[in-house]
Structure formats: C-alpha cells, structure tokens
Enzyme design. Structure first.
Site, mmCIF file in Angstrom:
data_model
loop_
_atom_site.group_PDB
_atom_site.id
_atom_site.type_symbol
_atom_site.label_atom_id
_atom_site.label_comp_id
_atom_site.label_asym_id
_atom_site.label_seq_id
_atom_site.Cartn_x
_atom_site.Cartn_y
_atom_site.Cartn_z
ATOM 1 C CE LYS A 181 -128.423 -14.010 -58.414
ATOM 2 N NZ LYS A 181 -128.708 -12.669 -57.931
ATOM 3 C CD GLN A 195 -128.722 -9.849 -55.536
ATOM 4 O OE1 GLN A 195 -128.222 -11.384 -55.743
ATOM 5 N NE2 GLN A 195 -129.499 -9.433 -56.091
ATOM 6 C CG ASP A 253 -124.722 -9.956 -62.653
ATOM 7 O OD1 ASP A 253 -125.836 -10.540 -63.416
ATOM 8 O OD2 ASP A 253 -124.554 -9.453 -61.447
#
Ligand code: NAP
Length: 283
Positions: free
Chosen positions: A53, A97, A120
């Site tokens: 990322k 994460q 997300d």
C-alpha cells in the site's frame, strides 16, 4: 482457451490514470490526498500488504503515513490515534490493517474511523450506503472485481451471478454491486445445499471462499466468466486461488488468475477511494 482477465495490467493502467488525476487535484488544491495506515503487531502477511500500500501510494502521488504499533497495544490507545487522525485535516483516508490482536475489538475500531475517511468502506454507515446504492466509497475487493468486468466489457445486466462466500468484506458487498448492475444474484455459503447445481447455472461466478482449488470444472457452466477472489497458500509456499485454474479455464469464457487477478485491483481501488475522500473533504 479462456480470455485471461489480467488484474496486474488493468491495475497498472488504472494507476497511471489515477496518477494524472491526482496531479491535477494537487495542482488545483495545493495539497495531495493523504492516507494513514495503522498496523498493530508483526503479522508477516499484514506487513507485506502494508508495504504494498505504501509503495502504491508513492507511485500515484498519495501522501501516506504508516503507524506501526506493537502487538500488545491497548484498544484505547489505538482508538485515541484514530480519533486524532479523524480530526487531522491533512488525513483524508484511514485504514487499519486487519486482523487485529485479540485484545482489540475489530468492530469498535471500524466504528471509530470517521465514515468520511473510511477508505476500506467497512464502517456500518458506508455499508448502509452501499445497500441503498448511494455511496462515495466502495469496498476495495468487490469494487476491483467490478472494475475488471467493466474493463473487459463483460456485462452483468440480466446475467445470473453466483457469489460463493458471504463475508462482510467480500461476498455480501460483491453481491450488492452485481445486483446494482442488474445481475440476478445468488449468494452461496457453507450451508448451501447442492452447491454445484447452483454454480453450474452461473454466467458470472465469483469465488470468495478461502479454500484452494475449491471450484472445479464440473461446477462451472461452459462459457461462464469466473472470478477468483481467493488467496490461499499451499504447503510448498506458492499462492493459489479458490478455482482449479487449469481445468476451469478450458471451459470458461474468461477467468482471473491467482496471483495477478483480483489481488492487484484491491490496492488500486483503495487509492481511488483515497482521492475520492480528498475531493469530498473540500465540500
Ligand atoms: P471468509 O470471511 O472466511 O468467508 C469465506 C466464505 O466462504 C464464508 O461465507 C463461508 O461460508 C464460505 N464457505 C466456506 N466453506 C464453504 C463451502 N464448503 N461451500 C460454500 N461456501 C463456503 O473469507 P473472506 O474474507 O471473504 O475471503 C475469502 C477469500 O478471499 C480468502 O481466500 C481471502 O484470502 C481472499 N481475499 C482476497 C482479497 C484480494 O484482494 N484478492 C481480499 C480479501 C479476501 P459461511 O459464511 O457459511 O461460513
């Protein structure tokens, strides 16, 4: 031989397009989109995802900051950091994460991220927006699948789309996005009876199970499009999907490989969501 849906090439092309958009955004507004990534603990797979990322952000001009917290971090400490980032105007996207260590409640963490920075699209508010078809952010993996279908001119309208898997991050939102494009959608899961009878009806079959080579040729209709979301590591360390690629690709119209299919698209869609968040912050 099936058409190979190349997620690596598609994501590369989409990142090139995004880079141009981000340059224009920065020129117009005087700042680059900013993404904060938080990783708790030292899970090796998570560390690789976070590094990917960071690299992807750098390649397209997104300013990324990674917060690496020790595995024994208390939940309140993580929540305090998220609240600080929620209030920071230079941060447009926040990503925690997953998975998190067991002392931290994932649900509480996801609910604490501002819905406006939830790149997300895991916050319940954003999930609700997806249900009613009025959203800013789409969950990255299902959105990546839709982008692949779009770029390969595979129309969803009127097709029977079968999704195997009903997780909150893949199966359920995938089904909603296919429905939104006027597919006729069936969702299958571990309690589904006669699974192969259902998957054999699919014009578009999406496998999001997490079991290596689960979808075999006898489960697939001749001429179907097969999208493999699964990422499984075999005992010898190699990666494979949920679909028995070698046998299924002989029957399919189009198919995604693993690796190099849906995987690279997930990060690309995260980058697009971060630009969207930066644009939304101006309103
Ligand atoms: P998950 O939360 O474990 O969900 C798996 C789903 O598969 C569940 O809904 C489960 O049904 C269903 N399932 C399990 N065994 C089944 C069976 N025998 N028959 C039919 N359905 C069955 O997994 P996930 O997070 O959705 O991820 C799925 C896969 O995608 C994993 O391999 C993951 O690594 C991969 N993934 C890839 C990306 C990417 O970027 N490409 C992103 C996210 C995930 P129940 O609900 O009944 O248990």
């Amino acid at each position: 031989m099936a058409i190979l849906i190349d997620g690596k090439a598609t994501s590369f092309a989409m990142k090139e397009e995004l880079k141009v958009k981000i340059e224009a955004f920065e020129k117009e507004n005087g700042f680059a989109p900013g993404l904060s990534v938080i990783i708790v603990g030292d899970d090796p797979a998570s560390a690789v995802y976070v590094r990917n990322k960071e690299n992807a952000c750098a390649a397209v001009g997104i300013k990324s900051t990674t917060y690496r917290l020790p595995g024994d971090t208390a939940e309140e400490e993580l929540l305090a950091l998220i609240r600080r980032l929620n209030a920071d105007v230079s941060v447009h996207g926040i990503l925690v994460q997953l998975p998190l260590p067991k002392q931290i409640c994932e649900e509480t963490v996801l609910a604490t991220i501002s819905p406006n920075k939830d790149v997300d699209a895991f916050h319940a508010q954003n999930v609700g927006h997806i249900m009613i078809g009025n959203y800013h952010f789409l969950p990255c993996t299902p959105a990546g699948v839709m982008a692949l279908l779009d770029r390969y001119d595979i129309s969803v309208e009127g097709k029977h789309c079968v999704v195997i898997g009903r997780s909150n991050i893949v199966g359920k939102p995938q089904a909603m996005l296919l429905l939104e494009k006027n597919g006729t959608v069936t969702i299958c899961h571990s309690r589904t009876k006669n699974l192969a009878d259902i998957t054999r009806q699919a014009d578009i079959l999406v496998a999001a199970v997490g079991r290596a080579n689960f979808v075999t040729a006898d489960m697939v209709k001749e001429g179907a499009t097969v999208i493999d979301v699964g990422i499984n590591r075999l005992p010898d360390g190699t990666l494979c999907g949920d679909v028995a690629f070698n046998e299924v690709e002989k029957k399919a119209y189009a198919i995604t490989p693993v690796p190099g299919g849906v995987g690279p698209m997930t990060v690309t869609m995260l980058l697009y969501n971060t630009l969207t968040a930066a644009k939304e912050s101006l309103k």
